[in-house]
Enzyme design. Structure first.
Site, PDB file in Angstrom:
ATOM      1  N   ARG A 180       0.857  -1.191   0.000  1.00  0.00           N
ATOM      2  CA  ARG A 180       0.000   0.000   0.000  1.00  0.00           C
ATOM      3  C   ARG A 180       0.895   1.244   0.000  1.00  0.00           C
ATOM      4  O   ARG A 180       1.989   1.241   0.603  1.00  0.00           O
ATOM      5  CB  ARG A 180      -0.881   0.043   1.252  1.00  0.00           C
ATOM      6  CG  ARG A 180      -2.041  -0.938   1.220  1.00  0.00           C
ATOM      7  CD  ARG A 180      -3.114  -0.568   0.201  1.00  0.00           C
ATOM      8  NE  ARG A 180      -4.251  -1.466   0.221  1.00  0.00           N
ATOM      9  CZ  ARG A 180      -4.440  -2.490  -0.624  1.00  0.00           C
ATOM     10  NH1 ARG A 180      -3.564  -2.744  -1.578  1.00  0.00           N
ATOM     11  NH2 ARG A 180      -5.523  -3.238  -0.539  1.00  0.00           N
ATOM     12  N   HIS A 222      -1.182   0.090  -9.723  1.00  0.00           N
ATOM     13  CA  HIS A 222      -1.903  -0.813  -8.806  1.00  0.00           C
ATOM     14  C   HIS A 222      -2.463  -2.032  -9.567  1.00  0.00           C
ATOM     15  O   HIS A 222      -3.666  -2.302  -9.541  1.00  0.00           O
ATOM     16  CB  HIS A 222      -3.028  -0.064  -8.086  1.00  0.00           C
ATOM     17  CG  HIS A 222      -3.440  -0.727  -6.803  1.00  0.00           C
ATOM     18  ND1 HIS A 222      -3.799  -0.046  -5.680  1.00  0.00           N
ATOM     19  CD2 HIS A 222      -3.547  -2.050  -6.477  1.00  0.00           C
ATOM     20  CE1 HIS A 222      -4.122  -0.895  -4.713  1.00  0.00           C
ATOM     21  NE2 HIS A 222      -3.967  -2.133  -5.180  1.00  0.00           N
TER      22      HIS A 222
HETATM   23  P1  NAP Z   1      -1.759 -11.553   5.087  1.00  0.00           P
HETATM   24  O1  NAP Z   1      -1.924 -12.948   4.590  1.00  0.00           O
HETATM   25  O2  NAP Z   1      -2.734 -11.039   6.091  1.00  0.00           O
HETATM   26  O3  NAP Z   1      -0.271 -11.451   5.673  1.00  0.00           O
HETATM   27  C1  NAP Z   1       0.164 -10.319   6.352  1.00  0.00           C
HETATM   28  C2  NAP Z   1       1.572 -10.566   6.877  1.00  0.00           C
HETATM   29  O4  NAP Z   1       2.049  -9.335   7.439  1.00  0.00           O
HETATM   30  C3  NAP Z   1       1.618 -11.616   7.978  1.00  0.00           C
HETATM   31  O5  NAP Z   1       2.783 -12.389   7.862  1.00  0.00           O
HETATM   32  C4  NAP Z   1       1.669 -10.770   9.249  1.00  0.00           C
HETATM   33  O6  NAP Z   1       2.349 -11.372  10.351  1.00  0.00           O
HETATM   34  C5  NAP Z   1       2.495  -9.589   8.775  1.00  0.00           C
HETATM   35  N1  NAP Z   1       2.256  -8.401   9.620  1.00  0.00           N
HETATM   36  C6  NAP Z   1       1.111  -7.718   9.782  1.00  0.00           C
HETATM   37  N2  NAP Z   1       1.281  -6.697  10.650  1.00  0.00           N
HETATM   38  C7  NAP Z   1       2.566  -6.773  11.053  1.00  0.00           C
HETATM   39  C8  NAP Z   1       3.350  -6.021  11.962  1.00  0.00           C
HETATM   40  N3  NAP Z   1       2.856  -4.977  12.639  1.00  0.00           N
HETATM   41  N4  NAP Z   1       4.638  -6.386  12.132  1.00  0.00           N
HETATM   42  C9  NAP Z   1       5.164  -7.442  11.470  1.00  0.00           C
HETATM   43  N5  NAP Z   1       4.474  -8.200  10.588  1.00  0.00           N
HETATM   44  C10 NAP Z   1       3.188  -7.864  10.388  1.00  0.00           C
HETATM   45  O7  NAP Z   1      -1.764 -10.510   3.883  1.00  0.00           O
HETATM   46  P2  NAP Z   1      -1.564 -10.837   2.332  1.00  0.00           P
HETATM   47  O8  NAP Z   1      -2.739 -11.547   1.791  1.00  0.00           O
HETATM   48  O9  NAP Z   1      -0.226 -11.452   2.160  1.00  0.00           O
HETATM   49  O10 NAP Z   1      -1.594  -9.358   1.699  1.00  0.00           O
HETATM   50  C11 NAP Z   1      -0.717  -8.340   2.106  1.00  0.00           C
HETATM   51  C12 NAP Z   1      -1.149  -7.015   1.502  1.00  0.00           C
HETATM   52  O11 NAP Z   1      -0.856  -6.969   0.106  1.00  0.00           O
HETATM   53  C13 NAP Z   1      -2.658  -6.729   1.523  1.00  0.00           C
HETATM   54  O12 NAP Z   1      -3.083  -6.299   2.798  1.00  0.00           O
HETATM   55  C14 NAP Z   1      -2.793  -5.640   0.481  1.00  0.00           C
HETATM   56  O13 NAP Z   1      -2.623  -4.376   1.070  1.00  0.00           O
HETATM   57  C15 NAP Z   1      -1.632  -5.910  -0.476  1.00  0.00           C
HETATM   58  N6  NAP Z   1      -2.094  -6.331  -1.822  1.00  0.00           N
HETATM   59  C16 NAP Z   1      -1.735  -5.581  -2.894  1.00  0.00           C
HETATM   60  C17 NAP Z   1      -2.143  -5.963  -4.155  1.00  0.00           C
HETATM   61  C18 NAP Z   1      -1.746  -5.180  -5.374  1.00  0.00           C
HETATM   62  O14 NAP Z   1      -2.244  -5.464  -6.466  1.00  0.00           O
HETATM   63  N7  NAP Z   1      -0.860  -4.220  -5.269  1.00  0.00           N
HETATM   64  C19 NAP Z   1      -2.921  -7.122  -4.326  1.00  0.00           C
HETATM   65  C20 NAP Z   1      -3.272  -7.848  -3.203  1.00  0.00           C
HETATM   66  C21 NAP Z   1      -2.858  -7.443  -1.935  1.00  0.00           C
HETATM   67  P3  NAP Z   1       1.780 -12.736  11.036  1.00  0.00           P
HETATM   68  O15 NAP Z   1       1.966 -13.809   9.996  1.00  0.00           O
HETATM   69  O16 NAP Z   1       2.641 -12.938  12.207  1.00  0.00           O
HETATM   70  O17 NAP Z   1       0.336 -12.455  11.339  1.00  0.00           O
HETATM   71  C1  GLV Z   2      -5.401  -5.141  -3.966  1.00  0.00           C
HETATM   72  O1  GLV Z   2      -4.748  -4.178  -3.731  1.00  0.00           O
HETATM   73  C2  GLV Z   2      -5.946  -6.023  -3.000  1.00  0.00           C
HETATM   74  O2  GLV Z   2      -5.936  -5.699  -1.805  1.00  0.00           O
HETATM   75  O3  GLV Z   2      -6.447  -7.095  -3.403  1.00  0.00           O
END
Ligand code: NAP
Ligand code: GLV
Length: 311
Positions: free
Chosen positions: A226, A274
């Site tokens: 983000r 994005h």
């Molecule tokens: P997720 O499965 O919820 O994983 C989040 C990870 O971040 C977990 O390992 C978590 O730790 C860690 N984390 C969260 N808060 C933390 C903190 N304060 N300190 C240290 N580690 C922390 O999320 P995801 O599905 O991988 O997605 C991540 C993000 O990618 C989304 O929230 C979104 O903003 C972004 N995204 C972007 C796109 C794009 O097209 N650009 C597409 C999809 C998603 P734990 O494992 O210990 O809980």
């Molecule tokens: C995209 O940014 C998503 O959160 O899926």
């Protein structure tokens, strides 16, 4: 069941209608512009839901994010916090994110951006190479996306990998760091830093000058998480000093990125709009449909988030 497409624009609504029509032609998805009875809405499909509507949805049972992230919902000032929030978790998006990150890593590892700048100067200038085992890559966030990106980098021969999360992980081939106290140890000497954290109060502004100072001089930054993770002025300062040599950015504090923004004209920054991992209704509709069925049967939805943790 009545569904409301609760998004800032109606873009994409017909794709969701098409997918749902294949499994249940009777399911109605209302657009915000259409006549609907707010009290009849059971489920909202949300992406950046605008303010002013949540309070009218008095019988809402599920807020379903149309993306993997949920920050765009949590920041809605009148969010109904008593209604569960589910997000999408889709292999198709993990694959897209792995491709995106691999592209960024390869451009740093093989110095492709540097060669592009030599080409503009008509310069034939072979550089020394990097070696996989010495090339340290760190991933902030080891969840669905961070975990998938780590696995794909390993598969592609990158063996010097670290990950940072809230909780300790034991993933073969990845050195695990956990918690705020371990952040700078994680970052020390990295050649590439990839941010795949959710946006929360704790992770806002995490990509800042103090973190950049821990990296190897000339490190490369990849941020497809983000825009609010990055202190934009700090990136420009770090590029100026050479502490960061380049960045691949998919997300920005303001989107679309304003035409006057200095990032557009900075040749060391590569910008994408994005698109790192776009939601694919063809693959994601199955789980969203399943959640709708679960709500119908008074069961808990899949892939719920913890509002306290904000992810
Ligand atoms: P997720 O499965 O919820 O994983 C989040 C990870 O971040 C977990 O390992 C978590 O730790 C860690 N984390 C969260 N808060 C933390 C903190 N304060 N300190 C240290 N580690 C922390 O999320 P995801 O599905 O991988 O997605 C991540 C993000 O990618 C989304 O929230 C979104 O903003 C972004 N995204 C972007 C796109 C794009 O097209 N650009 C597409 C999809 C998603 P734990 O494992 O210990 O809980
Ligand atoms: C995209 O940014 C998503 O959160 O899926």
């Amino acid at each position: 069941m009545n569904i409301l497409y609760f998004t800032e624009t109606e873009r994409g609504i017909n794709r969701w209608r098409e997918e749902f029509a294949k499994v249940d032609p009777s399911l109605t998805i209302y657009g915000l512009d259409e006549a609907y009875d707010p009290a009849s809405i059971d489920v909202v499909l949300a992406w950046k839901p605008p303010q002013g509507i949540f309070p009218s949805l008095t019988n809402l049972k599920l807020t379903q994010s149309l993306g993997m992230g949920v920050d765009h919902i949590i920041k809605c000032p009148d969010l109904n916090k008593s209604v569960p929030i589910a997000r999408i978790i889709d292999t198709d998006m993990s694959v897209q994110m792995s491709e995106y990150s691999l592209y960024g890593v390869l451009s740093a590892f093989r110095k492709f951006r540097q060669y592009a700048s030599f080409q503009s100067a008509l310069e034939w200038s072979p550089q020394s190479r990097h070696f996989h085992e010495d090339f340290a890559i760190g991933i902030l966030g080891l969840g669905e996306l961070g975990g998938a990106v780590a696995a794909s980098l390993l598969q592609n021969g990158f063996t010097n990998l670290r990950g940072w999360a809230r909780s300790e992980k034991s993933i073969p081939g990845i050195q695990s760091f956990a918690g705020n106290d371990a952040l700078y140890d994680f970052a020390k000497g990295l050649d590439v830093l990839i941010c795949l954290l959710p946006l929360t109060k704790e992770t806002t502004d995490i990509l800042n000058i103090n973190l950049f100072a821990q990296l190897n001089t000339g490190a490369f930054l990849i941020n497809p998480a983000r825009g609010e993770h990055l202190v934009e002025a700090d990136l420009l300062t770090a590029l100026e000093s050479g502490q960061i040599s380049g960045a691949l950015l998919d997300v920005f504090r303001e989107e679309p990125l304003p035409k006057s923004h200095p990032f557009w004209k900075e040749s060391r920054i590569e910008i994408t709009p994005h698109i790192a991992a776009a939601t694919n209704p063809r693959t994601a509709s199955e789980q969203v449909f399943e959640n709708i069925q679960r709500i119908k049967q008074n069961q808990a939805a899949l892939n719920l988030i913890d509002l306290e943790k904000e992810y």
